[in-house]
Design an enzyme around this catalytic site. Sequence first.
Site, short mmCIF file in Angstrom:
data_model
loop_
_atom_site.label_atom_id
_atom_site.label_comp_id
_atom_site.label_asym_id
_atom_site.label_seq_id
_atom_site.Cartn_x
_atom_site.Cartn_y
_atom_site.Cartn_z
N ALA A 182 0.81 -1.27 -0.03
CA ALA A 182 -0.07 0.20 0.14
C ALA A 182 0.53 1.46 -0.55
O ALA A 182 1.62 1.53 1.04
CB ALA A 182 -0.23 0.77 1.20
N VAL A 183 0.55 1.61 -0.77
CA VAL A 183 1.21 3.52 -1.14
C VAL A 183 -0.07 4.35 -0.84
O VAL A 183 -0.88 4.42 -1.74
CB VAL A 183 2.24 3.55 -2.04
CG1 VAL A 183 3.45 4.66 -2.08
CG2 VAL A 183 3.18 2.71 -2.00
N GLU A 222 -0.74 -11.85 -5.94
CA GLU A 222 -1.87 -11.81 -7.17
C GLU A 222 -2.06 -10.09 -6.63
O GLU A 222 -1.90 -9.52 -6.21
CB GLU A 222 -2.77 -12.44 -6.42
CG GLU A 222 -3.17 -13.94 -6.62
CD GLU A 222 -2.90 -14.66 -5.06
OE1 GLU A 222 -2.60 -14.01 -3.85
OE2 GLU A 222 -2.38 -15.94 -5.55
N ASN A 226 -5.08 -3.52 -12.67
CA ASN A 226 -4.48 -2.15 -11.75
C ASN A 226 -2.72 -2.07 -13.12
O ASN A 226 -1.67 -2.98 -12.27
CB ASN A 226 -3.90 -2.72 -10.53
CG ASN A 226 -2.94 -1.97 -9.64
OD1 ASN A 226 -2.99 -0.91 -9.97
ND2 ASN A 226 -3.68 -2.24 -8.37
N TYR A 261 5.26 -4.37 -10.67
CA TYR A 261 5.64 -5.38 -10.36
C TYR A 261 6.56 -6.33 -11.71
O TYR A 261 7.76 -6.47 -11.33
CB TYR A 261 4.89 -6.66 -9.95
CG TYR A 261 4.41 -6.33 -9.18
CD1 TYR A 261 4.84 -6.16 -7.46
CD2 TYR A 261 2.80 -5.97 -8.86
CE1 TYR A 261 4.01 -5.79 -6.55
CE2 TYR A 261 2.30 -5.67 -8.00
CZ TYR A 261 2.97 -5.59 -6.24
OH TYR A 261 1.67 -5.37 -5.30
#
Length: 145
Positions: free
Chosen positions: A66-67, A99, A104, A111
Amino acid sequence: MSEATIFPTVDPAHLAAVHAEAFETPWDAAALAELLAAPGVLAVVEDDGFILVRVVLDEAEILTLAVRPAARRAGLGGRLVEAAVVRAAALGAERMFLEVAEGNAAARALYARCGFVEMGRRRGYYSHADGRREDALTLVLNFPR
């Protein structure tokens, strides 16, 4: 910018606040505290973001990254992933899985930059507030030996 910290000096309320800004369906402090107490779970935390990873034997899994929206596109996500990979490898992991929602694009690009490759798909894995379902892509990063 703060230095990253490694669990156990983690405040679940802080993580919940960051998660609430980052996700449509956030995890609360109680759920995050439960995860942090689970065997093999580690956290890398900065003021504006964090990553939770579970290491079991030679495998690691990103549970969440989370950012805060205001801190995105400045390298924080990559730093968190890199720190988690280093820590997981030190604990014996040889690969890391996660996952990610198919739609997104920002996370998928992050990634990919970190070296993760697609290895599978979970159909309808994510449910959204509007009732729609979205596939998850399963990604893997094999650590260099």
